[in-house]
Scaffold this active site. Structure first.
Site, PDB file in Angstrom:
ATOM      1  N   HIS A   1      32.990  38.433  48.646  1.00 42.07           N
ATOM      2  CA  HIS A   1      34.490  38.488  47.921  1.00 42.07           C
ATOM      3  C   HIS A   1      34.658  37.270  47.618  1.00 42.07           C
ATOM      4  CE1 HIS A   1      38.597  39.951  47.874  1.00 42.07           C
ATOM      5  NE2 HIS A   1      38.736  38.638  47.919  1.00 42.07           N
ATOM      6  N   GLU A   2      34.618  36.258  48.515  1.00 45.40           N
ATOM      7  CA  GLU A   2      34.927  34.768  47.908  1.00 45.40           C
ATOM      8  C   GLU A   2      34.015  34.370  46.908  1.00 45.40           C
ATOM      9  OE1 GLU A   2      37.621  33.679  49.064  1.00 45.40           O
ATOM     10  OE2 GLU A   2      37.934  35.338  50.491  1.00 45.40           O
TER      11      GLU A   2
ATOM     12  N   CYS B   1      43.269  41.163  49.092  1.00 42.01           N
ATOM     13  CA  CYS B   1      42.906  39.671  48.423  1.00 42.01           C
ATOM     14  C   CYS B   1      44.538  39.095  48.527  1.00 42.01           C
ATOM     15  CB  CYS B   1      42.613  39.782  47.079  1.00 42.01           C
ATOM     16  SG  CYS B   1      42.217  38.412  46.418  1.00 42.01           S
TER      17      CYS B   1
ATOM     18  N   HIS C   1      35.077  35.305  43.662  1.00 41.16           N
ATOM     19  CA  HIS C   1      36.252  34.464  43.158  1.00 41.16           C
ATOM     20  C   HIS C   1      35.690  33.251  42.241  1.00 41.16           C
ATOM     21  CE1 HIS C   1      39.960  36.158  44.475  1.00 41.16           C
ATOM     22  NE2 HIS C   1      39.541  36.307  45.819  1.00 41.16           N
TER      23      HIS C   1
HETATM   24 NI    NI Z   1      40.450  37.426  47.322  1.00 42.12          NI
END
Ligand code: NI
Length: 183
Positions: A141-142, A99, A145
């Site tokens: 993954h995003e 990341c 966030h």
């Molecule tokens: Ni990330």
């Protein structure tokens, strides 16, 4: 314009992000800045909280990492606004993630192989799509966030324990990376 990337430890990375509407100020510029910021840091995805904004926006480009012809054909370069995960399905797979907010830290994260997600494009057209493989991986993954979740929280406890000292250093702003960051 290249924006500084917010580092692990910044409370902004742990907040659930809020939707935006078409009136959001200078959205086109923001998206352009996010692409620039992502590319110069050699990322495949970047989410708004990583540039200090608590909004449901992220960008993904898997076209650069696709090596095989089949992957190239399926790879995406896309903006996701107000994304909502509808479903995650298929085999749980391990893949080593990193990341941009957590420089030089990598570890295996288990995620389902495929997803269905609803989102708006930059023209605020609504889409519902299914993704698999690398696309699904980066989107998950995003998406985490914008939900205030970091991949390090999904590492196995032993691995996380081993990384504790390194993570602590990042929190203090002690990082060695070639892109602009901020605590
Ligand atoms: Ni990330």
């Amino acid at each position: 314009m290249i924006l500084p990337i917010v580092l692990y430890g910044n409370p902004g990375l742990k907040k659930k992000c809020t939707p935006i509407d078409a009136e959001y100020p200078e959205l086109t510029d923001l998206i352009e800045n996010m692409w620039q910021t992502m590319y110069q840091a050699h990322g495949v995805g970047l989410a708004a909280p990583q540039v200090g904004l608590n909004i449901r926006l992220f960008v993904v480009d898997t076209t650069q990492t696709a090596k095989e012809e089949k992957d190239k054909a399926e790879s995406i370069k896309q903006v996701f606004i107000n994304a909502e995960m509808i479903d995650e399905f298929g085999e749980p797979l391990d893949y080593e993630e990193g990341c941009l907010s957590i420089p030089n830290i990598h570890g295996d994260v288990t995620r389902p192989e495929s997803i269905s997600i609803r989102y708006l494009d930059p023209e605020f057209n609504l889409h519902t799509e299914t993704y698999t493989g690398m696309n699904a991986r980066v989107i998950q993954h995003e998406y985490d966030h914008i939900e205030g979740i970091l991949f390090t929280e999904k590492l196995k406890p032993l691995k996380r324990a081993r990384l504790a000292k390194k993570l602590d250093k990042i929190k203090k702003g002690i990082v060695d990376c070639d892109y602009k960051v901020k605590r």
